[in-house]
Scaffold this motif. Structure first.
Motif: not given
Length: 310
Positions: A111-113, A227-228, A195-200
């Protein structure tokens, strides 16, 4: 009219014959490409499991010409032994704490990244680096950090007026020390996957939630976390298996000690086979570990996957 029927029958027969030929060619092509892989899996994955099950029913010390079949005696001895039950307890603590903390810290770091603050790329690389370093090398570094006389941990404890504990030689501190190191090594991988999941994620869904007045916590709890769920499901399975199989850090830092305080199931299997030459007992413990992992995986697919939102 009869000639028309005969002609249609012959046409249907030719189509059926051509279909069967195409089907046989497809099966042959599939077998050509699949058989080498299936053969390798059978030889190097399934056959060792079956061989291990057989060894678990024997008594062998690596020296005798052949294993002696003793039936279920190894299993009876294990499950009536307080030592083995203690190993299972330590393994359970190890797996639950390492996997749980890695998931929580991983999603927090992800979440921070995802905020794209200055220097995020560099920090992301630094956090991920321990995952690609050999566990033995990481353990050697942390042995120095935990050293009572010269380690960096001593500086932190001295700053608050305390003396550094004997991290790897005190039964009360050895397991926490290994857990800290294992989390430090694994959290980078978890955060990158999250992070990859959040970006998708679909940006229109997040934007719609913001327009509806959702604050950051509501957005995270009601939109991002559901969603994650496929990512979390994947990580729970892979990290659980990885935690059960952890070996190198334990071998370098504590060797299962002191007084079996850090003897997890993976180290117990190694210790019984190669330090005590009790191959059958070790194989029985390995079979128990295989069954535990299979049951955990089946239960996760059976019950946890129902709550996954694809």
């Amino acid at each position: 009219m009869p000639d028309l029927v005969v002609s249609q029958g012959r046409s249907h027969q030719r189509v059926s014959t051509a279909y069967r030929r195409r089907y046989r060619r497809g099966v042959a092509l599939f077998a050509l490409f699949a058989f080498p892989n299936l053969a390798l899996i059978a030889v190097f994955a399934y056959w060792p499991v079956l061989e291990n099950v057989y060894l678990s029913l024997t008594s062998w010390d690596f020296i005798s010409p052949a294993p002696l079949f003793i039936g279920l005696e190894n299993y009876i001895q294990m499950f009536t032994s307080g030592t083995f039950l203690g190993v299972l307890r330590i393994t359970l603590i190890w797996v639950v704490v390492v996997v749980g903390v890695c998931l929580v810290l991983g999603i927090a770091l992800a979440s921070l990244f995802s905020m794209k603050l200055p220097g995020t790329t560099v920090v992301t690389g630094i956090v991920f680096t321990p995952h690609v370093i050999a566990g033995a090398a990481i353990a050697a570094v942390w042995l120095f950090i935990f050293d009572q006389n010269y380690g960096l941990a001593r500086v932190v404890f001295n700053a608050v007026g305390l003396s550094s504990p004997a991290w790897t030689t005190d039964a009360s501190w050895a397991l926490p020390a290994l857990i800290i190191v294992s989390i430090w090594k694994g959290v980078g991988f978890v955060s990158i996957v999250y992070l990859a999941g959040m970006q998708g994620m679909p940006s229109d869904v997040l934007e719609a939630a913001r327009l509806d007045g959702a604050n950051r916590w509501q957005l995270f709890r009601r939109i991002i976390l559901p969603l994650l769920s496929p990512t979390t499901f994947f990580l729970v399975i892979t990290q659980t298996i990885s935690a059960f199989q952890a070996f190198d850090i334990i071998a370098v830092m504590t060797g299962g000690g002191p007084a079996s305080a850090t003897t997890t199931l993976s180290w117990f299997i190694y210790d019984q086979a190669f330090n005590r030459s009790n191959v059958g007992y070790s194989a029985a413990a390995g079979t128990v570990m295989f069954v535990i992992l299979m049951c955990i995986t089946v239960l996760q697919f059976r019950f946890v996957e129902r709550r996954v939102h694809y």
